[in-house]
Design an enzyme around this catalytic site. Structure first.
Site, short mmCIF file in Angstrom:
data_model
loop_
_atom_site.label_atom_id
_atom_site.label_comp_id
_atom_site.label_asym_id
_atom_site.label_seq_id
_atom_site.Cartn_x
_atom_site.Cartn_y
_atom_site.Cartn_z
N LYS A 182 9.09 -9.75 57.09
CA LYS A 182 7.95 -8.84 56.86
C LYS A 182 6.98 -8.95 58.04
O LYS A 182 6.26 -9.93 58.17
CB LYS A 182 7.20 -9.19 55.57
CG LYS A 182 6.27 -8.05 55.16
CD LYS A 182 5.00 -8.48 54.49
CE LYS A 182 3.90 -8.88 55.39
NZ LYS A 182 3.27 -7.80 56.18
N GLU A 260 3.26 -21.92 60.90
CA GLU A 260 2.64 -21.91 62.24
C GLU A 260 1.30 -21.21 62.07
O GLU A 260 1.24 -19.99 61.99
CB GLU A 260 3.54 -21.15 63.24
CG GLU A 260 4.89 -21.80 63.49
CD GLU A 260 4.79 -23.02 64.41
OE1 GLU A 260 3.70 -23.32 64.91
OE2 GLU A 260 5.84 -23.67 64.58
N CYS A 294 -3.02 -18.03 69.14
CA CYS A 294 -3.28 -19.24 68.35
C CYS A 294 -3.56 -20.44 69.24
O CYS A 294 -4.21 -21.39 68.82
CB CYS A 294 -2.08 -19.53 67.45
SG CYS A 294 -0.54 -19.55 68.36
N GLU A 390 -11.94 -20.38 64.47
CA GLU A 390 -11.05 -19.86 65.51
C GLU A 390 -11.68 -18.55 66.01
O GLU A 390 -11.83 -17.61 65.23
CB GLU A 390 -9.67 -19.63 64.90
CG GLU A 390 -8.60 -19.28 65.89
CD GLU A 390 -7.25 -19.05 65.21
OE1 GLU A 390 -7.21 -18.69 64.01
OE2 GLU A 390 -6.22 -19.22 65.89
P1 NAP Z 1 -2.66 -13.21 58.61
O1 NAP Z 1 -3.77 -12.33 58.15
O2 NAP Z 1 -2.49 -14.51 57.94
O3 NAP Z 1 -1.34 -12.33 58.49
C1 NAP Z 1 -0.10 -12.83 58.89
C2 NAP Z 1 0.97 -12.15 58.10
O4 NAP Z 1 0.82 -12.50 56.73
C3 NAP Z 1 0.93 -10.64 58.18
O5 NAP Z 1 2.25 -10.14 58.17
C4 NAP Z 1 0.23 -10.28 56.89
O6 NAP Z 1 0.53 -8.99 56.43
C5 NAP Z 1 0.82 -11.31 55.96
N1 NAP Z 1 0.07 -11.53 54.74
C6 NAP Z 1 -1.26 -11.49 54.54
N2 NAP Z 1 -1.54 -11.78 53.26
C7 NAP Z 1 -0.37 -12.02 52.63
C8 NAP Z 1 0.01 -12.37 51.30
N3 NAP Z 1 -0.89 -12.56 50.34
N4 NAP Z 1 1.33 -12.52 51.02
C9 NAP Z 1 2.25 -12.34 51.98
N5 NAP Z 1 1.94 -12.01 53.24
C10 NAP Z 1 0.66 -11.86 53.58
O7 NAP Z 1 -2.79 -13.53 60.16
P2 NAP Z 1 -3.01 -12.53 61.35
O8 NAP Z 1 -4.43 -12.09 61.35
O9 NAP Z 1 -1.97 -11.46 61.34
O10 NAP Z 1 -2.70 -13.47 62.60
C11 NAP Z 1 -3.66 -14.24 63.22
C12 NAP Z 1 -3.50 -15.70 62.82
O11 NAP Z 1 -2.19 -16.14 63.12
C13 NAP Z 1 -4.42 -16.60 63.63
O12 NAP Z 1 -4.99 -17.56 62.79
C14 NAP Z 1 -3.47 -17.26 64.63
O13 NAP Z 1 -3.92 -18.50 65.11
C15 NAP Z 1 -2.23 -17.38 63.81
N6 NAP Z 1 -1.07 -17.54 64.69
C16 NAP Z 1 -0.47 -18.77 64.74
C17 NAP Z 1 0.61 -18.98 65.59
C18 NAP Z 1 1.29 -20.31 65.68
O14 NAP Z 1 2.37 -20.38 66.26
N7 NAP Z 1 0.72 -21.38 65.14
C19 NAP Z 1 1.09 -17.91 66.37
C20 NAP Z 1 0.46 -16.69 66.29
C21 NAP Z 1 -0.62 -16.51 65.43
P3 NAP Z 1 -0.50 -7.76 56.69
O15 NAP Z 1 -0.69 -7.69 58.16
O16 NAP Z 1 0.22 -6.60 56.15
O17 NAP Z 1 -1.76 -8.10 55.96
#
Ligand code: NAP
Length: 495
Positions: A182, A260, A294, A390
């Protein structure tokens, strides 16, 4: 809707879910928006629980056959998919750049980085070795073999729509797992294009399924994936708050979980650092993807004796950065959405209201309502939001320190533990500080640390598990211990 993507190969633009080798339309759709202009790029299938369950069934039906294939066959398909990504680099970069906003050069870099995971894990597919253990039992062989976990769910963020997908499907396919992926609401087109390429190179139906959804549907899809007894693993990249929620949901079925999550990287510049290298490293570690990574440097800790010199050079480097849309030669693109703009504005206002000095940027620019200026704050302190949160935007928050132990204490004063950076010419200091930093990744005299060959992942609340490198398949396999008894040596009739 105008054809804004303008691809060399328009058939790479897929907008339906990909389930069991078929493009699957849904009545509900959601819009993918170009963050640079606010224009609609495409209307994509908005999947529900029933569609997700179809994908789970397809992945389940395909899994045993996929795992039974020779490793070399899986390797060959993975390599073909990686090569197909390289062959379609310009179109994939265009899709990434338009839905995510990153500049063209960065988007091309992401395609190569992403394809690199597939070619790397094509090699690793042939090396999922186990062990033969000297037996503690008479007439018994003792073996440990590594087997694919089975059906796995993947949930990815928008900031690296290709690389976060391939960093997971690479090892998953290498060992014999099948996938329901997804992608994020903002960037589903990249994942669908990769699925299209997987179809073309001959991946069997059901091995790779992509279920797209709006932000409203994400919890519904997530619940279907995490509650399923068929799904044996979740690999999630995204925010810490959603990672914790999904890990809780996975507890009910005791799934393997790879997380991650978010970072809060310190970047420490010691008094003996090569300041040109430190400035170049800071720019690299901060401004990729407009600070939306990240591993982005979040807190810049500078020794007080060189702070003025470093800040002056940093300002000069920041003044050179060009802001602009995907198809320009800009280095800084837009933030992903207006919520992000508001959040970064609040972080800057919070710092200034608590005594920080704004020396560059501070708000959006005339390039557009989501183009935030590269920003430098001095005098940041650990209680400010730019230290505790962050930032996920192009903002550098500088803090001065006096002693090495003070720098390490500030650096470790966070629940995050993904990446850290240090700049020093002293090898003993580089080694000792690296060992004391509570982080999964430490860059010494560099701001560039990502590659398929290296183990990527965090400690503390930045996550569980590692992706990439020769360790990268471990999170996708179970270790099975087999004791084979009854191996009596044959009696020699002549004795
Ligand atoms: P996010 O809001 O947590 O969303 C990530 C994914 O989770 C998206 O596909 C989102 O779908 C989905 N999602 C959200 N709520 C959900 C739920 N209740 N059930 C299932 N899936 C759900 O994060 P983001 O804003 O896209 O990404 C930024 C974050 O990712 C930052 O904190 C960054 O540091 C972290 N990140 C970490 C790494 C690493 O390797 N550690 C790498 C890249 C990014 P929708 O978009 O449809 O809401």
């Amino acid at each position: 809707m105008r054809n804004l993507l303008n691809l060399n190969d328009p058939t790479l633009l897929r907008t339906d879910a990909y389930i069991d080798g078929r493009w699957t339309a849904t009545d509900a759709r959601f819009a993918v928006i170009d963050p640079a202009t606010g224009e609609d790029l495409a209307d994509v299938a908005d999947c529900d629980a029933a569609t997700t369950n179809l994908a789970i069934s397809a992945a389940h039906a395909a899994q045993r056959g996929w795992a039974a294939r020779l490793p070399l066959e899986r390797s060959t398909l993975l390599r073909a998919l990686g090569d197909a990504m390289f062959d379609n680099e310009a179109d994939l970069a265009r899709i990434i750049g338009l839905e995510n906003g990153k500049p063209f050069a960065e988007a091309v870099g992401e395609v190569r980085y992403a394809a690199g995971f597939l070619t790397w894990f094509a090699e690793e597919a042939r090396r999922t070795n186990g062990s033969i253990i000297p037996s503690p039992f008479a007439d018994t062989a003792v073996l440990a073999v590594r087997e694919a976990i089975g059906v796995a769910a993947i949930i990815t963020p928008w900031n690296f729509p290709a690389a976060m997908m391939t960093r997971k499907i690479g090892p998953a396919f290498a060992v014999g797992c099948t996938i329901i992926a997804k992608p994020a609401e903002q960037t589903p087109l990249t994942a669908l294009a990769i699925a299209e390429l997987s179809d073309r190179v001959g991946f069997p139906a059901g091995v790779f399924n992509v279920v797209t959804g709006s932000a409203e549907s994400a919890p519904v899809i997530g619940e279907a994936l995490t509650s399923s007894r068929t799904v044996r693993k979740l690999s999630f990249t995204g925010s810490t708050v959603i990672g914790k929620l999904l890990a809780t949901q996975c507890a009910a079925t005791v799934k393997r979980v790879t997380l991650e999550l978010g970072g809060n990287a310190p970047l420490i510049v010691f008094d003996d650092a090569d300041l040109d290298a430190a400035v170049a490293g800071t720019i690299a570690a901060k401004f990729r993807n407009a600070g939306q990574t990240c591993v982005a440097a979040n807190r810049i800790l500078v020794h007080h004796s060189i702070a003025d010199d470093y800040t002056e050079r940093l300002c000069a480097a920041v003044d050179q950065l060009k802001i602009g849309a995907f198809d320009s030669d800009a280095q800084i693109g837009p933030l992903i959405d207006d919520v992000s703009v508001t959040r970064v504005q609040h972080l800057v206002a919070d710092a200034v209201s608590h005594g920080a000095t704004l020396v560059r940027g501070g708000d959006v620019t005339e390039a557009g309502s989501q183009f935030f200026a590269p920003t430098i704050l001095t005098g940041a302190i650990p209680t400010m939001s730019c230290h505790t949160d962050e930032i996920f935007g192009p903002v550098l928050a500088l803090t001065e320190f006096s002693t090495t132990s003070e720098a390490i204490a500030i650096a470790n004063n966070t629940d995050a533990g993904l990446a850290a950076y240090i700049f020093t010419r002293d090898h003993a200091r580089a080694w000792n500080v690296s060992r004391q930093l509570e982080y999964g990744i430490v860059g010494v005299n560099t701001g560039a640390i990502s590659a398929p060959e290296v183990p990527f992942g965090g400690v503390k609340q930045s996550g569980i598990g590692r992706e990439g490198s020769h360790f990268g398949t471990y999170d996708w396999t179970e270790l099975k211990y087999i004791a084979m008894a009854g191996l009596h040596p044959e009696q020699d009739p002549t004795q």
